[in-house]
Enzyme design. Structure first.
Site, short mmCIF file in Angstrom:
data_model
loop_
_atom_site.label_atom_id
_atom_site.label_comp_id
_atom_site.label_asym_id
_atom_site.label_seq_id
_atom_site.Cartn_x
_atom_site.Cartn_y
_atom_site.Cartn_z
CB THR A 102 -5.62 7.90 7.29
OG1 THR A 102 -4.52 8.41 8.04
CG2 THR A 102 -5.83 8.74 6.05
CE LYS A 151 -1.61 -1.49 3.81
NZ LYS A 151 -2.30 -1.72 5.07
N GLY A 187 -7.20 3.85 11.17
CA GLY A 187 -7.86 2.56 10.90
C GLY A 187 -8.00 2.19 9.43
CB THR A 188 -6.76 3.65 6.22
OG1 THR A 188 -5.46 3.85 6.78
CG2 THR A 188 -7.49 4.98 6.15
N GLY A 189 -5.86 0.86 7.33
CA GLY A 189 -5.26 -0.44 7.00
C GLY A 189 -6.13 -1.59 7.49
CB CYS A 190 -7.96 -2.13 10.71
SG CYS A 190 -6.61 -1.68 11.81
#
Ligand SMILES: Nc1ncnc2c1ncn2[C@@H]1O[C@H](COP(=O)(O)OP(=O)(O)OP(=O)(O)O)[C@@H](O)[C@H]1O
Ligand SMILES: Cc1ncc(CO)c(N)n1
Length: 262
Positions: free
Chosen positions: A205, A173, A207-210
């Site tokens: 952003t 990412k 928590g975007t990855g979760c």
């Protein structure tokens, strides 16, 4: 109803970790179960404290849900330490869990450490080889490949290096890059597949990855092939960032309940 399991840490502010995972899973109309690895005292400004559960108890939670529910995909997030990583890897093998999405969470958006440094080799050697797909951000990709964090290196090069760790697919990412596009790259060992959207000008952003990795797990559970699963998940996270939740004084969380359709 399709069922997805998240194995991750709790974020008391509700924007990342298990809370983000369950909201995402619900948004995709999939049933979500959760195995908690650690509890964080966290808000949108940062992580103020962490209490980690024992590997044995993480394993017991997996035994409970797997002996009863039927998971079409599993996602891992914050695993905290090597004992938990080893337990999760052993359970994935024991129960032959499918569609494993490993988000190699190391630090929070705020910069706080969520994985012990000594655990990185266990992640590489025990868990990543079992994954259908791993979803590192740029920094995590550099740590996993042993690169210098300040080094200027292409997503293609990182993806090729990461693929050698044994996951079926790698999604690197580029979200935290400074470019005008938020570019993610999927690699299967042969071809690259690019997913790009215009970068949204925001610091919100949390928590975007979760959220992205849970969405991928849901789409795999729903039967989509990996390219389509990532495409649908990228569309969802982009909308969720755009919409945002105006809560807290730091990096606001995304809005998990945007429509998953066009
Ligand atoms: N400002 C932005 N605009 C558009 N898309 C973004 C932006 N920031 C992140 N993304 C996208 O969000 C998804 C998650 O990527 P990101 O790099 O933020 O993950 P992460 O660093 O693992 O998240 P976290 O901070 O929760 O650990 C990716 O698809 C990425 O491209
Ligand atoms: C519990 C938890 N997991 C993952 C992240 C990554 O954003 C976070 N901030 N908190």
């Amino acid at each position: 109803m399709k069922q997805v399991l998240t194995i991750a840490g709790s974020d008391s502010s509700g924007g990342a970790g298990v809370q983000a995972d369950l909201k995402t899973i619900t948004a995709f109309d999939v049933y979500g179960a959760s195995v908690i690895t650690a509890v964080t005292a966290q808000n949108t400004l940062g992580v103020q404290g962490i209490e980690t559960l024992s590997g044995g108890f993480v394993g017991q939670q997996v035994d409970s849900v797997v002996s009863d529910l039927d998971f079409s995909a599993v996602k891992t997030g914050m695993l905290a330490n090597s004992e938990i990583i080893q337990t999760v890897a052993q359970k994935v093998k024991e129960y032959q869990l499918v569609n494993l999405v490993v988000d190699p969470v190391m630090v929070a958006t705020s910069g706080d450490l969520l994985l012990a440094k000594e655990a990185i080799n266990y992640l590489k050697e025990d868990l990543i080889p079992l994954a259908k797909v791993i979803t590192p951000n740029l920094n995590e990709a550099k740590v996993l490949t042993g690169k210098d964090l300040s080094e200027d290196i292409s997503l293609e090069e990182l993806a090729s290096e990461l693929h050698k760790l044994g996951a079926q697919y790698v999604l690197v990412k580029g979200g935290h890059q400074k470019q005008k596009v938020a570019r993610d790259l999927l690699y299967d060992g042969v071809k690259f597949n690019e997913f790009s959207t215009p970068r949204i000008k925001t610091a919100d952003t949390h928590g975007t990855g979760c959220t992205l990795s849970s969405a991928i797990a849901c789409n795999l559970a729903l039967g989509y092939q990996i390219e389509e699963a990532v495409k649908r998940s990228k569309k969802y996270i982009t909308k969720a960032i755009k919409s945002g939740c105006q809560v807290g004084a730091g990096n606001n969380p995304v809005d998990h309940f945007v429509s998953i359709e066009e």
